[in-house]
Enzyme design. Structure first.
Site, mmCIF file in Angstrom:
data_model
loop_
_atom_site.group_PDB
_atom_site.id
_atom_site.type_symbol
_atom_site.label_atom_id
_atom_site.label_comp_id
_atom_site.label_asym_id
_atom_site.label_seq_id
_atom_site.Cartn_x
_atom_site.Cartn_y
_atom_site.Cartn_z
ATOM 1 N NE ARG A 56 -2.243 -1.438 3.577
ATOM 2 C CZ ARG A 56 -1.782 -0.664 4.546
ATOM 3 N NH1 ARG A 56 -1.949 0.646 4.481
ATOM 4 N NH2 ARG A 56 -1.159 -1.181 5.590
ATOM 5 C CE LYS A 199 -6.418 -4.004 4.353
ATOM 6 N NZ LYS A 199 -7.155 -4.677 5.472
ATOM 7 C CB SER A 236 -0.550 -6.760 7.013
ATOM 8 O OG SER A 236 0.055 -7.618 6.090
ATOM 9 C CE LYS A 240 -6.169 -9.003 9.928
ATOM 10 N NZ LYS A 240 -4.804 -8.689 9.471
ATOM 11 C CG ASP A 255 -8.077 -8.035 6.392
ATOM 12 O OD1 ASP A 255 -7.248 -8.037 7.313
ATOM 13 O OD2 ASP A 255 -8.127 -7.138 5.526
ATOM 14 N NE ARG A 320 -0.636 -9.115 1.506
ATOM 15 C CZ ARG A 320 -1.214 -8.902 2.671
ATOM 16 N NH1 ARG A 320 -2.257 -9.628 3.047
ATOM 17 N NH2 ARG A 320 -0.775 -7.976 3.479
#
Length: 532
Positions: A56, A199, A236, A240, A255, A320
């Protein structure tokens, strides 16, 4: 109304281009491969590469300073102001750029499993693989609900367009992610990192739901056979996704969730798991979901035959896998479950001094929620180095909070008090020493501790108070060595442990100064203080 006009309704984009609206995974695969957007793994997953942005771009996120919303927004480093006129200039240019392309991909999706709090999202993008990412991540409406679909929020996604100085973004940057709550538009330019799509809508849900009495949370969630829901807060890389993907418990989501007076509901319809060094033995559900047709892999390395090398972080440590939640074999029906019985706050302690699990009082729970301590994992955000960096991210999700953290902290306190949830602090970071000296906490041990907490057996354990952090730490847990339970005992150099623990306490103390004025007296009493 033409097909193009209907597909782009509410977006402001006009074009004579070919519009590929609401294609399924096979159709999007076909277009992505035709366009050379990526390649397939040996197992049929789609591999995309995001270029310079492998995480990000937090410094390039801006929020329009709309008069209707300005008083309620938490302005600062997280929410940077963008003049409404510049937002309009930027979105007009994004629309024009999208309209000039030869083909566009549109996906109509839901955010929010609970129909009472659901929003409709329309994504317009230039790339088939980004459309597939969104289709995996959000909730896919039944075909009959697509007729007449009118979006509540629109995402204008122009990854290859460069932002300009007149758009009002960060000086010298060609990347801009801009959001207007008044106009209900998100515009993204200059980055191909797909996580920005996901996001941006999470930020929207964090804006909308508090006004409806629902707490939006950066957490994963699962539910046991007895209907006992558990939440897992964390940034992150703290576990989780890994820890909520438990064969013995049904996954609600990995998430983003909402907590209403009725229970918990997922915002999404998919999972977005970090896969660097992913182990088939330790994390079989995520591994299997990532090795099949329909999954989208970001920046994952594969050989010429498409065999994945999940240990290769040459492009980024932030590799990812994005896949629909139904790729996980045991999920909660409809992405919803009852009220939480346990709340787990995950932290990856790079200093290696926090215990692997501790039982928190309600006041301690609020303190650690507002603190949001963890270690940023390399690659999650642009500009991080190879080593984790200790950080405090309030509510375990500061980058996605448009409102002041106290709004979310107060709501969590009220929900925990009203429904009687037990809160735990779990360290998934290091033990036996700090990062570089100690080792990462064993997933096997963490799972054993969590199962004891969630099945209630840990409540009957003997607890001792940690002298540095004031935490109630269990002294014996079946399947976990006693030296692991006591972090000081795991260090060869006890004086080094004491010095490091004192240092971390001082960091907590300094960070809490930001929130102390708005905290309750109980939370202030629970705050960590430097010891001699």
């Amino acid at each position: 109304m033409t097909a193009n006009t209907a597909a782009l309704s509410g977006t402001g984009v006009t074009t004579a281009a070919d519009i590929h609206a609401n294609l399924t995974a096979p159709g999007l695969y076909a277009h992505a491969l035709r366009r050379g957007e990526g390649r397939l793994s040996a197992d049929g997953a789609f591999i995309g590469v995001t270029g310079v942005h492998t995480g990000r771009s937090v410094a390039d996120k801006f929020v329009a300073d709309d008069p209707e919303a300005t008083q309620e927004i938490w302005w600062g480093k997280v929410n940077r102001k963008l003049e409404p006129a510049k937002f309009d200039t930027f979105t007009a240019d994004v629309r024009s750029w999208l309209g000039s392309q030869k083909e566009l991909f549109v996906e109509d999706l839901y955010a929010g499993a609970d129909p009472a709090y659901r929003i409709k999202v329309r994504l317009v993008t230039t790339n088939a693989w980004h459309a597939l990412f969104a289709r995996n991540m959000f909730i896919r409406p039944p075909v009959e609900e697509l007729a007449g679909f009118e979006p509540d929020y629109v995402i204008l996604h122009a990854p290859e367009m460069e932002a300009k100085p007149e758009h009002g973004g960060r000086a010298g940057s060609t990347t801009l992610i801009a959001l207007s709550f008044a106009k209900k538009i998100i515009a993204i330019a200059g980055t191909s990192y797909a996580g920005e799509i996901k996001k941006s809508i999470f930020t929207v849900m964090n804006w909308l739901l508090p006004a409806q009495g629902v707490l939006p949370m950066h957490c994963s969630a699962n539910v046991g056979k007895a209907g006992d829901t558990a939440l897992f807060f964390g940034l992150s890389g703290t576990g989780k996704t890994t820890l909520s993907s438990d064969p013995e418990r049904a996954l609600i989501g990995d998430d983003e969730h909402g907590w209403s007076d009725k229970g918990v509901f997922n915002f999404e319809g998919g999972c977005y798991a970090k896969v660097i060094k992913l182990s088939q033995e330790a994390e079989p559900q995520i591994w299997n979901a990532s090795h099949r047709f329909g999954a989208v892999l970001e920046n994952v390395i594969a050989d010429e035959r498409g065999n994945l090398d999940l240990d290769d972080g040459s492009l980024t440590e932030n590799t990812r896998s994005c896949y629909p939640i139904e790729f996980i074999p045991n999920t909660a029906p409809g992405g919803m479950a009852g009220l939480p019985k346990n709340v787990v706050m995950l932290t990856a302690d790079a200093f290696g001094v926090l215990p692997p699990i501790a039982k928190l009082t309600p006041a301690q729970a609020m303190y650690h929620f507002l603190s949001g301590y963890t270690a940023k994992v390399a690659g999650t955000e642009k500009g991080l180095g190879k080593e984790p960096q200790a950080t405090f991210s309030t509510c375990f999700g500061a980058p996605f909070l448009p409102r002041h953290p106290e709004v979310y902290g107060k709501m969590l306190a009220e929900l925990i008090g009203k429904h009687g949830a037990q809160v735990w602090l779990v360290n998934t970071g290091w033990t036996g020493g700090a990062y570089g000296t100690g080792q990462r906490m064993s997933i096997k041990h963490t799972r054993a501790l969590l199962r004891a907490a969630l099945d209630g057996s840990l409540n009957n354990a003997e607890f001792a108070t940690d002298p540095f952090f004031g935490l109630a730490v269990p002294q014996n847990v079946p399947g976990v060595p006693t030296e692991v339970l006591n972090p000081r005992a795991s260090w060869a150099d006890k004086e080094a442990y004491d010095k490091t623990a004192k240092h971390l306490v001082s960091l907590f103390e300094k960070n809490f100064e930001t929130f102390a004025s708005g905290a309750s007296e109980e939370v202030k009493k629970a705050a960590l203080r430097s010891v001699a």
